[in-house]
Motif scaffolding. Structure first.
Motif, PDB file in Angstrom:
ATOM      1  N   THR A 110     -32.768  11.346  32.296  1.00 40.05           N
ATOM      2  CA  THR A 110     -31.423  10.880  31.949  1.00 40.05           C
ATOM      3  C   THR A 110     -31.407  10.383  30.511  1.00 40.05           C
ATOM      4  O   THR A 110     -32.221   9.528  30.132  1.00 40.05           O
ATOM      5  N   VAL A 111     -30.490  10.902  29.705  1.00 41.63           N
ATOM      6  CA  VAL A 111     -30.347  10.468  28.312  1.00 41.63           C
ATOM      7  C   VAL A 111     -29.680   9.093  28.295  1.00 41.63           C
ATOM      8  O   VAL A 111     -28.614   8.899  28.884  1.00 41.63           O
ATOM      9  N   THR A 112     -30.322   8.146  27.623  1.00 44.73           N
ATOM     10  CA  THR A 112     -29.760   6.797  27.525  1.00 44.73           C
ATOM     11  C   THR A 112     -29.436   6.397  26.082  1.00 44.73           C
ATOM     12  O   THR A 112     -28.783   5.382  25.869  1.00 44.73           O
ATOM     13  N   TRP A 136     -21.466   2.038  27.447  1.00 42.46           N
ATOM     14  CA  TRP A 136     -21.877   2.984  26.419  1.00 42.46           C
ATOM     15  C   TRP A 136     -21.256   2.502  25.113  1.00 42.46           C
ATOM     16  O   TRP A 136     -20.034   2.289  25.031  1.00 42.46           O
ATOM     17  N   VAL A 137     -22.088   2.278  24.105  1.00 38.78           N
ATOM     18  CA  VAL A 137     -21.606   1.853  22.795  1.00 38.78           C
ATOM     19  C   VAL A 137     -21.810   3.006  21.830  1.00 38.78           C
ATOM     20  O   VAL A 137     -22.955   3.416  21.556  1.00 38.78           O
ATOM     21  N   ALA A 138     -20.701   3.549  21.324  1.00 38.58           N
ATOM     22  CA  ALA A 138     -20.746   4.748  20.482  1.00 38.58           C
ATOM     23  C   ALA A 138     -20.340   4.423  19.048  1.00 38.58           C
ATOM     24  O   ALA A 138     -19.541   3.507  18.814  1.00 38.58           O
ATOM     25  N   GLU A 139     -20.899   5.188  18.123  1.00 43.62           N
ATOM     26  CA  GLU A 139     -20.449   5.161  16.738  1.00 43.62           C
ATOM     27  C   GLU A 139     -19.983   6.565  16.387  1.00 43.62           C
ATOM     28  O   GLU A 139     -20.744   7.528  16.474  1.00 43.62           O
ATOM     29  N   LEU A 166     -25.018   6.808  20.177  1.00 42.25           N
ATOM     30  CA  LEU A 166     -24.513   6.469  21.510  1.00 42.25           C
ATOM     31  C   LEU A 166     -25.641   5.823  22.295  1.00 42.25           C
ATOM     32  O   LEU A 166     -26.691   6.430  22.491  1.00 42.25           O
ATOM     33  N   ASP A 167     -25.428   4.583  22.744  1.00 41.71           N
ATOM     34  CA  ASP A 167     -26.466   3.830  23.455  1.00 41.71           C
ATOM     35  C   ASP A 167     -25.909   3.261  24.749  1.00 41.71           C
ATOM     36  O   ASP A 167     -24.786   2.733  24.779  1.00 41.71           O
TER      37      ASP A 167
END
Length: 268
Positions: free
Chosen positions: A221-223, A156-159, A108-109
């Protein structure tokens, strides 16, 4: 007798002239002295005034990280990106997992408007920058999703991986929280799926566990969070945390034991 009187009178006149001349000289000297003192006083006052004003005009620039002038380019980009992001990491993770039944989050980015994925295209776009018809259709989804992709908002781009290792890429608007697109990753081959399925079976800690471990060590903050293996063969969750000074700290959290194995602060 007259001669003596004239001599006395003459002597008296000379004495008076001498005294007058002396008085005049004394007055002239005093005036000159006063004038000189006045000049010196004026110069001293002017010099003092000038010396006092210079430090006040030349204020030192602020070294505080909150001042934009003192931030690096990367710090300014992080500050700008997080300033407009409304959806937190954990909310984005829940949204992505809801799109793939039984799936597990592997990456997740948070990506800004200048990243490759920001225009709604996925990784299957042609090299010339134009998306294939099928890719464009899946990336755009509904008209509202397409408009969200073009809005300039961060994503947010998730896999999210199925049990067999099949990955689905989920794009989420980081301001509204809406899903922009959700599609299988067409770049995966059989070996990629087997490797990822093996990682998921081995990992005992979730990405949420890793994120908590990182932020417990350093508030921020988690990025980004992603599952990966190291050169030594150990399996880790890589977690990026942006702190209040807009620096980014990269953590490697052991995906089996849960302890931090590496910590690096990016001060650029």
């Amino acid at each position: 007798m007259s001669n003596e009187l004239r001599q006395k009178n003459s002597g008296t006149s000379r004495a008076r002239r001498i005294r007058i001349a002396g008085t005049v000289c004394a007055l002239v000297a005093s005036a000159a002295l006063l004038t000189g003192c006045g000049d010196n006083d004026s110069k001293t006052s002017a010099s003092s005034a000038s010396g006092a004003s210079v430090p006040k005009e030349k204020a030192a620039p602020s070294d505080s990280p909150s001042g934009s002038a003192s931030l690096t380019e990367d710090q300014q980009e992080r500050k700008k990106l997080l300033g407009v992001t409304k959806v937190t990491y954990d909310k984005a993770a829940d949204t992505a997992l809801a799109k793939v039944s039984g799936g597990k989050l592997t990456e997740l980015d948070l990506e800004g408007v200048d990243d490759d994925d920001r225009d709604g295209r996925d990784d299957n776009d042609d090299d010339d920058g134009s998306a294939s018809p099928s890719a464009s259709a899946s990336a755009s989804g509904s008209p509202s999703a397409s408009a969200s992709a073009r809005s300039g908002n961060p994503q947010w781009v998730a896999e999210v991986a199925e049990k067999d290792g099949t990955v689905h890429k989920v794009h989420i608007d980081a301001v509204s929280g809406k899903v922009i697109s959700s599609d299988p990753d067409k770049d995966q081959d059989a070996d990629d799926k087997r490797e990822l399925a093996g990682w998921l079976a081995k990992a005992k800690k979730t990405p949420q566990d890793a994120a908590k471990t990182a932020t417990d060590k350093k508030k921020g903050t988690v990025t980004s969070v992603s599952l990966d293996d190291t050169d030594s063969g150990s399996l880790v969750w890589s977690v990026d945390v942006v702190t209040d000074d807009w620096n980014k700290t990269d953590f490697d959290v052991d995906a089996v034991k849960g302890d931090i194995t590496r910590e690096h602060v990016d001060r650029d």
